[in-house]
Design a protein around this motif. Structure first.
Motif, short mmCIF file in Angstrom:
data_model
loop_
_atom_site.label_atom_id
_atom_site.label_comp_id
_atom_site.label_asym_id
_atom_site.label_seq_id
_atom_site.Cartn_x
_atom_site.Cartn_y
_atom_site.Cartn_z
N LYS A 131 69.04 70.28 78.07
CA LYS A 131 67.72 69.94 78.84
C LYS A 131 67.38 68.47 78.51
CE LYS A 131 63.14 71.64 78.50
NZ LYS A 131 62.13 72.50 77.72
N ARG A 132 67.02 67.63 79.36
CA ARG A 132 66.54 66.30 79.07
C ARG A 132 65.28 65.79 79.84
NH1 ARG A 132 70.75 60.96 80.34
NH2 ARG A 132 69.04 59.79 79.33
N LYS A 133 64.51 65.32 79.28
CA LYS A 133 63.37 64.61 79.71
C LYS A 133 63.74 63.29 80.31
CE LYS A 133 61.48 63.14 75.55
NZ LYS A 133 61.74 63.73 74.32
N HIS A 134 62.88 62.85 81.22
CA HIS A 134 63.10 61.68 82.00
C HIS A 134 61.79 60.69 81.53
CE1 HIS A 134 66.72 62.10 84.26
NE2 HIS A 134 66.27 63.48 84.36
N TYR A 135 61.96 59.61 81.50
CA TYR A 135 60.91 58.65 81.19
C TYR A 135 60.03 58.39 82.20
CZ TYR A 135 63.99 55.23 82.89
OH TYR A 135 65.21 54.50 83.83
N PHE A 136 60.33 59.30 83.33
CA PHE A 136 59.77 58.81 84.40
C PHE A 136 59.46 60.18 85.34
CE2 PHE A 136 64.15 58.18 85.54
CZ PHE A 136 64.18 59.10 86.60
N ASP A 137 58.55 60.08 86.41
CA ASP A 137 58.25 61.30 87.11
C ASP A 137 59.41 61.36 88.10
OD1 ASP A 137 57.33 63.51 88.80
OD2 ASP A 137 55.07 62.59 88.70
#
Length: 153
Positions: free
Chosen positions: A132-138
C-alpha cells in the motif's frame, strides 16, 4: 513511543502495570504488617517485612514467565507462519492502533504517529514490494499518471 504500544500488544499488558503489580503487592504487605497489633514488636514487624520482601521479586518473575509463555512466545511462533501480505497488514494495523492511541492522547503523549501509512514487505525472493503506497498528489486529479502506471504493468 509507538514501540511501547506494540510491546503492550505482544505482552498482553503494559510495562507500567508489569512494574506496578509487584510494587503494589509489596506496599499492601507492608501496610498489613504495620497494622498488626502491638503484641508484635517493631523488630518482629521488620523481620516479617524482610522475609516477605522476596515476594516482590517472585511475583515479578511469575508475571514475566506467564507473559512469555502465554503471550509473547505464541505471537512470535505464529508470525513466522504469516504470509507476507498479511504481515504487511499486521504491521499497518499496529501503526494504526498506535495512531489511534496518540490521536486521543490516551496515555498523555502527543500525537507522534498518524496520517496515511505506506506498507511494504521485503523478502529474499521478491525483494522490496509495495503493499500500500500513498501518493504525494491526488490520484483523481492526475488520471494520466494512473493510466501510465497501469499501461506499464
Amino acid at each position: 513511543m509507538g514501540c511501547s504500544l506494540i510491546l503492550t500488544f505482544c505482552k498482553g499488558i503494559s510495562n507500567r502495570f508489569i512494574n506496578y503489580i509487584p510494587q503494589k503487592v509489596e506496599s499492601i504487605i507492608n501496610s498489613k504488617i504495620d497494622a498488626l497489633p502491638d503484641t508484635f514488636t517493631i523488630d518482629q514487624k521488620n523481620a516479617l517485612k524482610t522475609s516477605l520482601s522476596s515476594s516482590k521479586a517472585e511475583i515479578a518473575s511469575a508475571i514475566n514467565t506467564t507473559i512469555q509463555n502465554d503471550n509473547v512466545k505464541p505471537i512470535l511462533d505464529s508470525v513466522q507462519l504469516i504470509p507476507l501480505p498479511e504481515m504487511g497488514f499486521l504491521a499497518e494495523s499496529l501503526v494504526n492502533i498506535t495512531s489511534l492511541k496518540r490521536t486521543f492522547a490516551i496515555d498523555g503523549n502527543q500525537q507522534t504517529v498518524g496520517g496515511p501509512t505506506d506498507v511494504a514487505v521485503m523478502s529474499k525472493g521478491d525483494g522490496f514490494v509495495w503493499i500500500k503506497r500513498k501518493h504525494y498528489f491526488d490520484k483523481q486529479m492526475n488520471p494520466d499518471y494512473i493510466m501510465k502506471i497501469h499501461e506499464s504493468q
